[in-house]
Design a protein around this motif. Sequence first.
Motif, PDB file in Angstrom:
ATOM      1  N   UNK A 197     -58.608  17.892  25.093  1.00 18.19           N
ATOM      2  CA  UNK A 197     -57.973  19.222  25.521  1.00 18.19           C
ATOM      3  C   UNK A 197     -56.899  18.695  26.405  1.00 18.19           C
ATOM      4  N   UNK A 198     -55.838  19.450  26.040  1.00 16.50           N
ATOM      5  CA  UNK A 198     -54.215  19.125  26.416  1.00 16.50           C
ATOM      6  C   UNK A 198     -53.380  20.169  26.203  1.00 16.50           C
ATOM      7  N   UNK A 199     -51.987  19.635  26.358  1.00 13.05           N
ATOM      8  CA  UNK A 199     -50.987  20.398  26.360  1.00 13.05           C
ATOM      9  C   UNK A 199     -49.661  19.819  25.899  1.00 13.05           C
ATOM     10  N   UNK A 200     -48.769  20.550  25.464  1.00 10.74           N
ATOM     11  CA  UNK A 200     -47.456  19.987  24.774  1.00 10.74           C
ATOM     12  C   UNK A 200     -46.216  20.290  26.107  1.00 10.74           C
ATOM     13  N   UNK A 201     -45.093  19.418  25.801  1.00 15.93           N
ATOM     14  CA  UNK A 201     -44.059  19.509  26.821  1.00 15.93           C
ATOM     15  C   UNK A 201     -43.611  20.844  27.399  1.00 15.93           C
ATOM     16  N   UNK A 212     -58.305  15.248  33.884  1.00 15.12           N
ATOM     17  CA  UNK A 212     -57.212  15.896  33.608  1.00 15.12           C
ATOM     18  C   UNK A 212     -56.690  16.018  32.402  1.00 15.12           C
ATOM     19  N   UNK A 213     -56.227  17.363  31.968  1.00 14.66           N
ATOM     20  CA  UNK A 213     -55.752  17.735  30.554  1.00 14.66           C
ATOM     21  C   UNK A 213     -54.786  16.548  30.002  1.00 14.66           C
ATOM     22  N   UNK A 214     -54.358  16.283  28.924  1.00 11.20           N
ATOM     23  CA  UNK A 214     -53.770  15.341  28.195  1.00 11.20           C
ATOM     24  C   UNK A 214     -52.311  15.638  27.694  1.00 11.20           C
ATOM     25  N   UNK A 215     -51.323  15.085  27.889  1.00 15.79           N
ATOM     26  CA  UNK A 215     -50.219  15.308  27.279  1.00 15.79           C
ATOM     27  C   UNK A 215     -50.132  14.792  25.803  1.00 15.79           C
ATOM     28  N   UNK A 216     -50.522  15.627  24.793  1.00 16.02           N
ATOM     29  CA  UNK A 216     -50.871  15.370  23.554  1.00 16.02           C
ATOM     30  C   UNK A 216     -49.772  14.911  22.830  1.00 16.02           C
ATOM     31  N   UNK A 217     -48.531  15.286  23.030  1.00 13.25           N
ATOM     32  CA  UNK A 217     -47.143  14.880  22.210  1.00 13.25           C
ATOM     33  C   UNK A 217     -46.783  13.655  22.896  1.00 13.25           C
ATOM     34  N   UNK A 218     -47.064  13.396  24.270  1.00 13.41           N
ATOM     35  CA  UNK A 218     -46.847  12.020  24.507  1.00 13.41           C
ATOM     36  C   UNK A 218     -47.557  10.675  23.927  1.00 13.41           C
ATOM     37  N   UNK A 219     -48.870  11.071  23.919  1.00 16.66           N
ATOM     38  CA  UNK A 219     -50.015  10.366  23.426  1.00 16.66           C
ATOM     39  C   UNK A 219     -49.553   9.945  21.796  1.00 16.66           C
ATOM     40  N   UNK A 220     -49.269  11.297  21.231  1.00 16.19           N
ATOM     41  CA  UNK A 220     -48.819  11.372  19.770  1.00 16.19           C
ATOM     42  C   UNK A 220     -47.778  10.278  19.449  1.00 16.19           C
TER      43      UNK A 220
END
Length: 326
Positions: free
Chosen positions: A195-199, A229-237
């Motif tokens: 579970x996460x979010x984008x910028x 805590x939710x993940x900054x998925x775009x940063x991870x990607x």
Amino acid sequence: MEKALYGEDGFFTRPGPGPAGHFRTSVHASPLFAGALARLIVRLDEALGRPATFDVVDVGAGRAELLTALPALLPSDLRERLRRTAVEVGPRPVGLDPEISWVASAPSGAVGLLVATEWLDNVPVDVAVGEAPRYLHVSGRPGMPVSRADERWLREWWPHPGVAGARAEIGRLRDEAWAGAVGSVSRGLAVAVDYGHLRDARPVFGSLAGYRDGRRVDPVPDGSCDVSAYVAMDAVAAAGAVVAGVTPAVVSQRTALRALGVHGRRPPHSQAHDDPVGYVHALALSSAAAELTDPEGLGGHWWVLQPRDLDPLVCQSVIPAVFSST
């Protein structure tokens, strides 16, 4: 957070039921999730030319529920070439299939699939507050100014929204953790599900939460509860892409699972008359699929699918609806 989760008496290192005893992930919600990954594995195996050994590495494996379920879902030829590795910091479960390796870090040189389901949300984060960001102390008071590395990460990935009381959860260590996981794959696919979010949709006041016995509780870092805590998925990607040299697909779980044959369509009512037992079974599968793909629940999770040494056209053959849209 590091000490509370992974310390000597941390939430994940102590004996007990494991994550399944405290919160519900897609792996625990339904065998349909394992079935979808099995279909992905079969397609990936073909794309890789049916290697002599096909690795499945599960990072943050819990009690290895996914790895335990997979062999029965795969064709016999692939099952014979399967090598399963659970990456966990907790003790090896009693009675676990001896063919499943139990290690503390991802082995290098994997050929096949690396999957990390709700792992990154438990990679520790520091919380920053203020426009001139300072670390938030566990007491609730602002502490030291953030490091230069964390300040750079915040500038790129989590700019201050200009709202009083705003918090940022610094995901730099998560980016590094994912980059390391991607780097352990020699050829194949690394998949992060979380579970996460984008910028453009960061949670203004953060997402730090605690879970215990299936309930949400205060995220007190004393080892008594999960702290995530939710993940900054775009940063991870982006971090994984630097290692692999190719852009990953970033899609919702709903999109990914539908591309792998999981949907929530109800069986026709006529089946209830013609095949009542089959109708009840199909209805149960439909309900489970609906839970996994519900955009307000598990279906709202993000998937990062990072190819490693795979041609883009080959990726499209593995999950066409995912890679062809990126």
